[in-house]
Design a protein around this motif. Structure first.
Motif, PDB file in Angstrom:
ATOM      1  N   PHE A  19      21.786 -10.078  20.462  1.00 31.84           N
ATOM      2  CA  PHE A  19      20.819  -9.213  20.874  1.00 31.84           C
ATOM      3  C   PHE A  19      19.399 -10.016  20.723  1.00 31.84           C
ATOM      4  O   PHE A  19      18.399 -10.168  21.290  1.00 31.84           O
ATOM      5  N   ILE A  20      19.182 -10.227  19.209  1.00 33.37           N
ATOM      6  CA  ILE A  20      18.003 -10.865  18.736  1.00 33.37           C
ATOM      7  C   ILE A  20      17.873 -12.190  19.172  1.00 33.37           C
ATOM      8  O   ILE A  20      16.620 -12.438  19.893  1.00 33.37           O
ATOM      9  N   HIS A  21      18.852 -13.062  19.696  1.00 32.80           N
ATOM     10  CA  HIS A  21      18.604 -14.343  20.257  1.00 32.80           C
ATOM     11  C   HIS A  21      18.122 -13.991  21.775  1.00 32.80           C
ATOM     12  O   HIS A  21      17.645 -14.943  22.244  1.00 32.80           O
ATOM     13  N   GLU A  22      18.680 -13.230  22.504  1.00 33.74           N
ATOM     14  CA  GLU A  22      18.400 -13.008  23.673  1.00 33.74           C
ATOM     15  C   GLU A  22      16.985 -12.543  24.019  1.00 33.74           C
ATOM     16  O   GLU A  22      16.263 -13.113  24.801  1.00 33.74           O
ATOM     17  N   PRO A 252      15.985 -17.162  16.146  1.00 33.60           N
ATOM     18  CA  PRO A 252      16.170 -18.480  16.469  1.00 33.60           C
ATOM     19  C   PRO A 252      14.741 -19.537  16.150  1.00 33.60           C
ATOM     20  O   PRO A 252      13.713 -18.890  16.297  1.00 33.60           O
ATOM     21  N   GLU A 253      15.106 -20.629  15.832  1.00 27.83           N
ATOM     22  CA  GLU A 253      14.126 -21.403  15.196  1.00 27.83           C
ATOM     23  C   GLU A 253      13.080 -21.549  16.303  1.00 27.83           C
ATOM     24  O   GLU A 253      11.765 -21.876  16.182  1.00 27.83           O
ATOM     25  N   GLU A 254      13.451 -21.895  17.567  1.00 29.52           N
ATOM     26  CA  GLU A 254      12.597 -22.459  18.745  1.00 29.52           C
ATOM     27  C   GLU A 254      11.429 -21.232  18.730  1.00 29.52           C
ATOM     28  O   GLU A 254      10.282 -21.534  19.633  1.00 29.52           O
ATOM     29  N   GLY A 255      11.541 -20.009  18.489  1.00 30.73           N
ATOM     30  CA  GLY A 255      10.727 -18.741  18.651  1.00 30.73           C
ATOM     31  C   GLY A 255       9.654 -18.647  17.653  1.00 30.73           C
ATOM     32  O   GLY A 255       8.815 -17.773  17.833  1.00 30.73           O
ATOM     33  N   LYS A 256       9.638 -19.536  16.775  1.00 39.87           N
ATOM     34  CA  LYS A 256       8.739 -19.161  15.513  1.00 39.87           C
ATOM     35  C   LYS A 256       7.466 -19.513  15.519  1.00 39.87           C
ATOM     36  O   LYS A 256       6.567 -19.341  14.904  1.00 39.87           O
ATOM     37  N   HIS A 257       7.376 -20.624  16.549  1.00 40.52           N
ATOM     38  CA  HIS A 257       5.821 -21.038  16.807  1.00 40.52           C
ATOM     39  C   HIS A 257       5.257 -21.191  18.272  1.00 40.52           C
ATOM     40  O   HIS A 257       6.135 -21.663  19.200  1.00 40.52           O
TER      41      HIS A 257
END
Length: 291
Positions: A19-22, A252-257
């Motif tokens: 859920f968090i990743h989606e 997810p790492e890609e969502g941090k910036h």
């Protein structure tokens, strides 16, 4: 004084990694198509910004996974109490529900308990299309909390204030609304309250706002063994990472910036995205009232 939440450490809590990743991937992919975000560097979670579609995405990426985590704590505690009483069906009302992470927390933690969820918010959250699919027990209404009918409140078993008390109090007569809630014909109701906080500083203003509801309930003959003037957080120490508390939390790492950093950029703000990954914003209550 804020008390640490050691009381409920034995509860089984379910955090859905998928859920968090989606959620993060959907909102990140969408906002990457919105161009320059510099104008949003100073935007904060206040009433005036919630109707802005781009800010909604920034808000979701920063707060939604952590808030979902916090509501999973509350949902798991609620589930335990309901199961002890043999309750297998409830009606839920959430005030200022926004992107309704509390709904998904309930979905993932009320295993054998059926629920119908009514979410109320005065803002139009166009980005709800980016959320995972819901079941047929979700009803969302764009309206002022003051316009909720007495019948709707009377049917509610669980009232949720998801970090919304301050915003609600700016727009309605909280005393009148508290009296409407307390007029319920039910003999047992629950409140799941989450408060805006930073570094576990007890937010006295918002706790005092809920005291209007607490006092109205007492006047109608209700009692509670839960402290209405204390708040809790999950974890054995402050500033603990959410993943350390429950391994299901995985951002997810890609969502941090959201933007690149660099002195050579003309954009002074750069909208550097720092999602909430610790329990430092966590401040909640669960209260059970009976008569």
């Amino acid at each position: 004084m804020l008390e640490r939440n050691n009381k409920y450490c034995g509860i089984v809590m379910n955090i859905e990694r998928d859920f968090i990743h989606e959620v993060v991937n959907n909102f990140y992919d969408s906002i990457m198509q919105d161009g320059d975000l510099c104008g949003y560097s100073e935007a904060s979670p206040v009433n005036g910004n919630y109707d802005d579609e781009i800010y909604q995405k920034i808000y979701a990426l920063k707060y939604l996974p952590a808030y979902y985590f916090e509501y999973c704590v509350l949902a798991s505690e609620l589930a335990e109490r309901l199961e002890e009483k043999g309750v297998d069906e409830i009606n839920v009302s959430s005030f200022g529900c926004g992107l309704y992470p509390d709904y998904f927390a309930l979905m993932h933690n009320l295993q054998d308990i059926e629920f119908d969820y009514s979410g109320y918010d005065i803002s139009k959250w166009k980005t709800r299309d980016l959320l995972p699919e819901s079941d047929n027990n979700l009803c969302l209404k764009t309206m002022s909390i003051a316009d909720i009918t007495q019948t709707e409140l009377n049917d509610t078993d669980v009232f949720i204030f998801p970090k919304s008390l301050g915003d609600i109090a700016e727009n309605i007569d909280m005393q009148a609304f508290a009296s409407k809630i307390a007029s319920t014909p039910k003999d047992t109701v629950y409140f799941l309250n989450s408060f805006i906080t930073v570094n576990h500083n007890l937010n006295h203003h918002h706790v005092e706002l809920f005291s209007l509801v607490h006092d109205a309930m007492l006047k109608q003959g209700f009692t509670t063994e839960d402290p209405s003037d204390e708040t809790f957080y999950r974890g054995g120490k402050q500033f603990l990472g959410l993943k350390a508390i429950n391994y299901g939390f995985d951002y997810p790492e890609e969502g941090k910036h959201l933007c690149e950093e660099g002195a050579e950029l003309d954009c002074k703000c750069r909208v550097v995205h720092n999602p909430v990954l610790t329990n430092s914003y966590m401040n909640y209550q669960i209260l059970e009232y009976t008569r």
